[in-house]
Motif scaffolding. Structure first.
Motif, PDB file in Angstrom:
ATOM      1  N   ALA A 141     131.342  61.072  57.721  1.00  0.00           N
ATOM      2  CA  ALA A 141     129.959  61.116  57.249  1.00  0.00           C
ATOM      3  C   ALA A 141     129.829  61.871  55.932  1.00  0.00           C
ATOM      4  CB  ALA A 141     129.071  61.762  58.313  1.00  0.00           C
ATOM      5  N   LEU A 142     130.806  62.692  55.581  1.00  0.00           N
ATOM      6  CA  LEU A 142     130.741  63.451  54.340  1.00  0.00           C
ATOM      7  C   LEU A 142     130.899  62.574  53.104  1.00  0.00           C
ATOM      8  CD1 LEU A 142     132.902  66.552  55.281  1.00  0.00           C
ATOM      9  CD2 LEU A 142     130.416  66.428  55.106  1.00  0.00           C
ATOM     10  N   ASP A 143     131.667  61.496  53.217  1.00  0.00           N
ATOM     11  CA  ASP A 143     131.971  60.677  52.055  1.00  0.00           C
ATOM     12  C   ASP A 143     132.374  59.279  52.524  1.00  0.00           C
ATOM     13  OD1 ASP A 143     132.349  60.437  49.235  1.00  0.00           O
ATOM     14  OD2 ASP A 143     134.499  60.423  49.602  1.00  0.00           O
ATOM     15  N   PRO A 144     132.003  58.219  51.800  1.00  0.00           N
ATOM     16  CA  PRO A 144     132.320  56.863  52.250  1.00  0.00           C
ATOM     17  C   PRO A 144     133.724  56.399  51.889  1.00  0.00           C
ATOM     18  CG  PRO A 144     131.008  56.751  50.263  1.00  0.00           C
ATOM     19  CD  PRO A 144     131.123  58.215  50.638  1.00  0.00           C
ATOM     20  N   TRP A 145     134.699  57.273  51.815  1.00  0.00           N
ATOM     21  CA  TRP A 145     136.058  56.893  51.427  1.00  0.00           C
ATOM     22  C   TRP A 145     136.673  55.894  52.381  1.00  0.00           C
ATOM     23  CZ3 TRP A 145     139.770  57.650  55.063  1.00  0.00           C
ATOM     24  CH2 TRP A 145     139.476  58.571  56.065  1.00  0.00           C
ATOM     25  N   HIS A 146     136.243  55.907  53.644  1.00  0.00           N
ATOM     26  CA  HIS A 146     136.848  55.042  54.653  1.00  0.00           C
ATOM     27  C   HIS A 146     136.267  53.635  54.675  1.00  0.00           C
ATOM     28  CE1 HIS A 146     133.251  56.737  56.389  1.00  0.00           C
ATOM     29  NE2 HIS A 146     133.226  55.730  57.236  1.00  0.00           N
ATOM     30  N   GLY A 150     129.426  67.067  43.452  1.00  0.00           N
ATOM     31  CA  GLY A 150     130.744  67.177  42.852  1.00  0.00           C
ATOM     32  C   GLY A 150     131.421  65.829  42.743  1.00  0.00           C
ATOM     33  N   LYS A 151     132.750  65.859  42.677  1.00  0.00           N
ATOM     34  CA  LYS A 151     133.508  64.625  42.492  1.00  0.00           C
ATOM     35  C   LYS A 151     134.894  64.762  43.089  1.00  0.00           C
ATOM     36  CE  LYS A 151     134.812  66.281  37.951  1.00  0.00           C
ATOM     37  NZ  LYS A 151     134.019  67.460  37.964  1.00  0.00           N
ATOM     38  N   VAL A 152     135.551  63.615  43.245  1.00  0.00           N
ATOM     39  CA  VAL A 152     136.931  63.545  43.706  1.00  0.00           C
ATOM     40  C   VAL A 152     137.715  62.804  42.644  1.00  0.00           C
ATOM     41  CG1 VAL A 152     138.483  62.538  45.410  1.00  0.00           C
ATOM     42  CG2 VAL A 152     136.342  63.576  46.145  1.00  0.00           C
ATOM     43  N   VAL A 153     138.818  63.372  42.208  1.00  0.00           N
ATOM     44  CA  VAL A 153     139.726  62.698  41.291  1.00  0.00           C
ATOM     45  C   VAL A 153     140.930  62.264  42.108  1.00  0.00           C
ATOM     46  CG1 VAL A 153     141.216  62.956  39.262  1.00  0.00           C
ATOM     47  CG2 VAL A 153     138.979  64.070  39.306  1.00  0.00           C
ATOM     48  N   TRP A 154     141.311  60.990  41.997  1.00  0.00           N
ATOM     49  CA  TRP A 154     142.477  60.496  42.721  1.00  0.00           C
ATOM     50  C   TRP A 154     143.483  59.958  41.725  1.00  0.00           C
ATOM     51  CZ3 TRP A 154     143.838  55.539  41.865  1.00  0.00           C
ATOM     52  CH2 TRP A 154     142.862  54.663  41.401  1.00  0.00           C
ATOM     53  N   ALA A 155     144.735  59.926  42.136  1.00  0.00           N
ATOM     54  CA  ALA A 155     145.800  59.443  41.257  1.00  0.00           C
ATOM     55  C   ALA A 155     146.834  58.696  42.080  1.00  0.00           C
ATOM     56  CB  ALA A 155     146.460  60.605  40.530  1.00  0.00           C
ATOM     57  N   GLU A 156     147.455  57.715  41.461  1.00  0.00           N
ATOM     58  CA  GLU A 156     148.544  56.963  42.074  1.00  0.00           C
ATOM     59  C   GLU A 156     149.836  57.420  41.409  1.00  0.00           C
ATOM     60  OE1 GLU A 156     149.524  52.428  41.719  1.00  0.00           O
ATOM     61  OE2 GLU A 156     147.730  52.699  42.945  1.00  0.00           O
ATOM     62  N   ILE A 157     150.648  58.124  42.168  1.00  0.00           N
ATOM     63  CA  ILE A 157     151.894  58.688  41.646  1.00  0.00           C
ATOM     64  C   ILE A 157     153.025  57.713  41.942  1.00  0.00           C
ATOM     65  CG2 ILE A 157     153.454  60.661  41.686  1.00  0.00           C
ATOM     66  CD1 ILE A 157     150.637  61.432  40.810  1.00  0.00           C
ATOM     67  N   LEU A 189     151.542  62.280  34.820  1.00  0.00           N
ATOM     68  CA  LEU A 189     152.407  62.049  35.969  1.00  0.00           C
ATOM     69  C   LEU A 189     152.037  60.833  36.807  1.00  0.00           C
ATOM     70  CD1 LEU A 189     152.711  65.733  37.187  1.00  0.00           C
ATOM     71  CD2 LEU A 189     154.433  64.400  35.954  1.00  0.00           C
ATOM     72  N   SER A 190     150.859  60.269  36.594  1.00  0.00           N
ATOM     73  CA  SER A 190     150.409  59.194  37.471  1.00  0.00           C
ATOM     74  C   SER A 190     150.493  57.824  36.812  1.00  0.00           C
ATOM     75  CB  SER A 190     148.974  59.456  37.924  1.00  0.00           C
ATOM     76  OG  SER A 190     148.098  59.383  36.829  1.00  0.00           O
ATOM     77  N   ARG A 191     150.562  56.818  37.662  1.00  0.00           N
ATOM     78  CA  ARG A 191     150.537  55.432  37.205  1.00  0.00           C
ATOM     79  C   ARG A 191     149.120  55.085  36.767  1.00  0.00           C
ATOM     80  NH1 ARG A 191     152.726  52.277  41.652  1.00  0.00           N
ATOM     81  NH2 ARG A 191     154.691  53.029  40.818  1.00  0.00           N
ATOM     82  N   ARG A 192     148.140  55.527  37.552  1.00  0.00           N
ATOM     83  CA  ARG A 192     146.733  55.352  37.203  1.00  0.00           C
ATOM     84  C   ARG A 192     145.946  56.397  37.966  1.00  0.00           C
ATOM     85  NH1 ARG A 192     143.657  51.196  40.563  1.00  0.00           N
ATOM     86  NH2 ARG A 192     144.800  51.172  42.508  1.00  0.00           N
ATOM     87  N   TRP A 193     144.752  56.686  37.475  1.00  0.00           N
ATOM     88  CA  TRP A 193     143.884  57.640  38.133  1.00  0.00           C
ATOM     89  C   TRP A 193     142.437  57.261  37.866  1.00  0.00           C
ATOM     90  CZ3 TRP A 193     140.386  60.562  35.392  1.00  0.00           C
ATOM     91  CH2 TRP A 193     140.592  60.668  34.027  1.00  0.00           C
ATOM     92  N   SER A 194     141.543  57.775  38.680  1.00  0.00           N
ATOM     93  CA  SER A 194     140.117  57.560  38.495  1.00  0.00           C
ATOM     94  C   SER A 194     139.383  58.662  39.252  1.00  0.00           C
ATOM     95  CB  SER A 194     139.713  56.177  39.005  1.00  0.00           C
ATOM     96  OG  SER A 194     138.359  55.914  38.650  1.00  0.00           O
ATOM     97  N   TRP A 195     138.115  58.536  39.363  1.00  0.00           N
ATOM     98  CA  TRP A 195     137.313  59.546  40.058  1.00  0.00           C
ATOM     99  C   TRP A 195     136.046  58.894  40.584  1.00  0.00           C
ATOM    100  CZ3 TRP A 195     132.401  61.054  38.422  1.00  0.00           C
ATOM    101  CH2 TRP A 195     132.001  60.517  37.195  1.00  0.00           C
ATOM    102  N   TYR A 196     135.382  59.587  41.512  1.00  0.00           N
ATOM    103  CA  TYR A 196     134.089  59.135  42.011  1.00  0.00           C
ATOM    104  C   TYR A 196     133.285  60.343  42.466  1.00  0.00           C
ATOM    105  CZ  TYR A 196     136.382  59.474  46.587  1.00  0.00           C
ATOM    106  OH  TYR A 196     137.074  59.913  47.677  1.00  0.00           O
ATOM    107  N   ARG A 197     131.968  60.172  42.439  1.00  0.00           N
ATOM    108  CA  ARG A 197     131.065  61.235  42.893  1.00  0.00           C
ATOM    109  C   ARG A 197     130.939  61.163  44.414  1.00  0.00           C
ATOM    110  NH1 ARG A 197     129.039  63.460  38.466  1.00  0.00           N
ATOM    111  NH2 ARG A 197     128.673  62.154  36.647  1.00  0.00           N
ATOM    112  N   VAL A 198     130.683  62.302  45.039  1.00  0.00           N
ATOM    113  CA  VAL A 198     130.500  62.347  46.486  1.00  0.00           C
ATOM    114  C   VAL A 198     129.066  62.745  46.811  1.00  0.00           C
ATOM    115  CG1 VAL A 198     132.894  62.755  47.099  1.00  0.00           C
ATOM    116  CG2 VAL A 198     131.456  64.678  46.550  1.00  0.00           C
ATOM    117  N   LYS A 199     128.598  62.318  47.989  1.00  0.00           N
ATOM    118  CA  LYS A 199     127.213  62.588  48.388  1.00  0.00           C
ATOM    119  C   LYS A 199     126.911  64.074  48.466  1.00  0.00           C
ATOM    120  CE  LYS A 199     127.395  59.741  51.990  1.00  0.00           C
ATOM    121  NZ  LYS A 199     126.989  59.126  53.254  1.00  0.00           N
ATOM    122  N   THR A 200     127.898  64.868  48.804  1.00  0.00           N
ATOM    123  CA  THR A 200     127.674  66.301  48.995  1.00  0.00           C
ATOM    124  C   THR A 200     127.663  67.071  47.682  1.00  0.00           C
ATOM    125  OG1 THR A 200     130.043  66.572  49.365  1.00  0.00           O
ATOM    126  CG2 THR A 200     128.652  66.296  51.309  1.00  0.00           C
TER     127      THR A 200
END
Length: 119
Positions: free
Chosen positions: A98-103, A41-48, A28-39
């Motif tokens: 502070a939980l994750d450097p996404w910003h 686990g990981k976050v998977v993101w997608a561009e729909i 369903l996505s144009r592209r997707w990827s993932w990254y690890r978080v300091k706390t």
């Protein structure tokens, strides 16, 4: 996702109950990827992909959508107080950041997983 396992697309058995999430994200996505978080686990993101339709292209349904009737529930035992003062909101926003450097702006460095896929 609390798991530290690298996400990968699999071909699940037709009768299995899991293993289709990333397959659907990829479809369903144009592209997707993932990254690890300091706390952990990981976050998977997608561009729909999406498109905006002009107002003249929208169609109206012939029948109105059904509405729900409000139901009376139990009275609250204590009043709910929302704090919207700027100091409290700033502390909450800082704690979330502070939980994750996404910003933070990207560093331009690639993760070892992404360079392994390119090579």
């Amino acid at each position: 996702d609390g798991s530290d396992i690298t996400p990968r697309i699999t071909s699940p058995d037709p009768f299995s109950e899991g293993g289709r999430g990333l397959l659907m994200v990829d479809a369903l996505s144009r592209r997707w990827s993932w990254y690890r978080v300091k706390t952990g686990g990981k976050v998977v993101w997608a561009e729909i992909p999406g498109v905006m339709r002009a107002a003249s292209q929208t169609t109206r349904a012939t029948a109105p959508m059904p509405t729900r009737q409000p139901q009376i529930g139990p009275e609250p035992t204590a009043p709910v107080v929302y704090r919207t003062d700027p100091e409290t909101l700033q502390r909450v926003a800082d704690a979330i950041r502070a939980l994750d450097p996404w910003h933070r702006p990207p560093t331009g460095r690639r993760s070892p997983e992404s360079t392994a896929r390119i090579a």
